[in-house]
Write an enzyme that holds these catalytic residues in place. Structure first.
Site, mmCIF file in Angstrom:
data_model
loop_
_atom_site.group_PDB
_atom_site.id
_atom_site.type_symbol
_atom_site.label_atom_id
_atom_site.label_comp_id
_atom_site.label_asym_id
_atom_site.label_seq_id
_atom_site.Cartn_x
_atom_site.Cartn_y
_atom_site.Cartn_z
ATOM 1 N N ASP A 94 0.885 -1.086 0.126
ATOM 2 C CA ASP A 94 0.029 0.024 0.016
ATOM 3 C C ASP A 94 0.845 1.567 -0.009
ATOM 4 O O ASP A 94 1.987 1.184 0.371
ATOM 5 C CB ASP A 94 -0.802 -0.076 1.080
ATOM 6 C CG ASP A 94 -0.276 -0.663 2.493
ATOM 7 O OD1 ASP A 94 0.894 -0.459 2.618
ATOM 8 O OD2 ASP A 94 -1.033 -0.900 3.392
ATOM 9 N N ASP A 145 -7.575 -3.089 14.265
ATOM 10 C CA ASP A 145 -8.994 -3.596 13.910
ATOM 11 C C ASP A 145 -8.908 -4.720 12.798
ATOM 12 O O ASP A 145 -9.853 -4.981 12.243
ATOM 13 C CB ASP A 145 -9.725 -2.223 13.486
ATOM 14 C CG ASP A 145 -8.924 -1.854 11.983
ATOM 15 O OD1 ASP A 145 -7.987 -2.376 11.606
ATOM 16 O OD2 ASP A 145 -9.418 -0.767 11.599
ATOM 17 N N HIS A 199 -7.101 -5.053 10.185
ATOM 18 C CA HIS A 199 -6.855 -4.999 8.705
ATOM 19 C C HIS A 199 -5.606 -5.224 8.303
ATOM 20 O O HIS A 199 -4.542 -5.623 9.093
ATOM 21 C CB HIS A 199 -7.052 -3.491 8.438
ATOM 22 C CG HIS A 199 -5.876 -2.558 8.853
ATOM 23 N ND1 HIS A 199 -6.245 -1.439 9.542
ATOM 24 C CD2 HIS A 199 -4.543 -2.548 8.875
ATOM 25 C CE1 HIS A 199 -5.156 -0.904 9.936
ATOM 26 N NE2 HIS A 199 -4.055 -1.698 9.332
ATOM 27 N N GLU A 250 -9.556 -1.938 5.341
ATOM 28 C CA GLU A 250 -10.414 -1.476 6.356
ATOM 29 C C GLU A 250 -11.638 -2.211 6.655
ATOM 30 O O GLU A 250 -12.166 -2.874 5.740
ATOM 31 C CB GLU A 250 -10.475 -0.008 6.751
ATOM 32 C CG GLU A 250 -9.508 0.859 6.472
ATOM 33 C CD GLU A 250 -8.640 0.954 7.776
ATOM 34 O OE1 GLU A 250 -8.527 -0.080 8.515
ATOM 35 O OE2 GLU A 250 -7.976 2.075 8.110
HETATM 36 C C1 F6R Z 1 1.006 -1.524 6.123
HETATM 37 C C2 F6R Z 1 -0.050 -2.441 6.273
HETATM 38 C C3 F6R Z 1 -0.961 -2.454 7.400
HETATM 39 C C4 F6R Z 1 0.158 -2.633 8.715
HETATM 40 C C5 F6R Z 1 -0.798 -2.652 9.899
HETATM 41 C C6 F6R Z 1 -0.132 -2.859 11.282
HETATM 42 O O1 F6R Z 1 1.720 -1.727 4.940
HETATM 43 O O2 F6R Z 1 -0.090 -3.296 5.311
HETATM 44 O O3 F6R Z 1 -1.800 -3.239 7.393
HETATM 45 O O4 F6R Z 1 0.480 -4.008 8.474
HETATM 46 O O5 F6R Z 1 -1.313 -1.420 10.071
HETATM 47 O O6 F6R Z 1 0.823 -1.745 11.339
HETATM 48 P P1 F6R Z 1 2.036 -1.875 12.763
HETATM 49 O O7 F6R Z 1 2.954 -2.953 12.258
HETATM 50 O O8 F6R Z 1 2.799 -0.441 12.384
HETATM 51 O O9 F6R Z 1 1.153 -2.133 13.934
#
Ligand code: F6R
Length: 271
Positions: free
Chosen positions: A67, A136, A138, A143
């Site tokens: 992303d 959450d 994701h 989301e």
């Molecule tokens: C970012 C992504 C998100 C993160 C998630 C957890 O490229 O794919 O899904 O993996 O938000 O983020 P952290 O590791 O910062 O807790």
């Protein structure tokens, strides 16, 4: 889903490093899907170190990141492209032409996303997709309520995600509200999935992903449909799993099973 529970984040990193290394050794031209965020940072450090020591080789690897924030140029200090450069790309022998990234400033969102999907297809699909997980549930920026069949597209971030990201920006108005992300369907098309999770803040999301119902309210739960999904988490992130005893037992018995097979093969047939 295979659940591996490790004592702490270092042990999670060691497991993930060995897993990625084995995949790279088996297929030097691996197509690797990558996340950003705080979770994979230790793994990226280990891979950079492994590359320096000659244990891993990225010279034939292609990468696709999950992303990117809409509105941020690649050289913006909070763009995911910048994150990947600082944490991995600048430290391994990955040819820049093999790095595939969604643009935060595409000319046309739809065409750009279709082109990203085409690039993945043209390289034969993603072999190993590494994932983090949001509080959450994701994955990527899919989301809650994202279609479980979705492909790469734009998504509006939830207030919780924006709040989680707030710490990286000077003020709230600067925090991006939209992102381009691989879809849940894009992620499910990868041959192998490796989810990393550490810390108590991820415990509810991990439990919902592994043991909860299949639901768009926790897009990671869609990984239950994948035949080769593996989650590696530390004790803190595993704290809310109901069946943790079974996962630990499975891990121990995985090794014993090899012994049983070897013993069976070497047993002399009765006359
Ligand atoms: C970012 C992504 C998100 C993160 C998630 C957890 O490229 O794919 O899904 O993996 O938000 O983020 P952290 O590791 O910062 O807790």
């Amino acid at each position: 889903m295979i659940v591996i529970i490790k004592p702490d984040p270092d042990a999670v990193t060691r497991y993930a490093y060995d897993f990625v290394r084995a995949k790279l050794t088996a297929k030097p031209n691996l197509v690797l899907g990558l996340p950003t965020g705080s979770t994979p940072q230790r793994l990226y450090k280990a891979l950079a170190e492994g590359c320096r020591k000659g244990e891993v080789d990225f010279s034939r690897v292609h990468t696709f990141n999950l992303d990117e924030y809409i509105g941020l140029a690649p050289d913006h200090p909070q763009s995911y492209f910048h994150f990947m450069r600082v944490n991995l790309f600048d430290h391994v022998n990955l040819p820049p032409t093999n790095i595939h990234f969604l643009s935060g400033l595409p000319d046309d969102v739809e065409t750009h996303c279709e082109d990203y999907e085409r690039q993945i297809r043209d390289l034969g699909g993603i072999d190993l997709q590494i994932l983090g997980i949001g509080r959450d549930g994701h994955i990527g920026f899919n989301e809650p309520t994202s279609s479980l069949c979705s492909r790469t597209r734009d998504k509006t971030l939830t207030r919780d995600t924006i709040e989680d990201n707030r710490r990286f920006f000077e003020n709230e108005d600067e925090v991006p509200r939209w992102a381009l992300t691989m879809g849940v369907g894009t992620i499910l098309a990868a041959r192998d999935l490796l989810v990393l999770a550490t810390g108590r803040a991820k415990a509810e999301a991990i439990a919902a992903m592994v043991e909860g119902p299949l639901t768009a309210m926790c897009t990671a739960s869609a990984l239950q449909m994948h035949p080769r999904a593996r989650v590696v988490c530390d004790e803190a992130a595993a704290a809310k799993l109901d069946h943790d005893e079974y996962y630990r037992w499975m891990q121990e018995n995985d090794f014993r099973m090899r012994g049983v097979l070897e013993a069976g093969r070497s047993r002399k047939p009765k006359k």
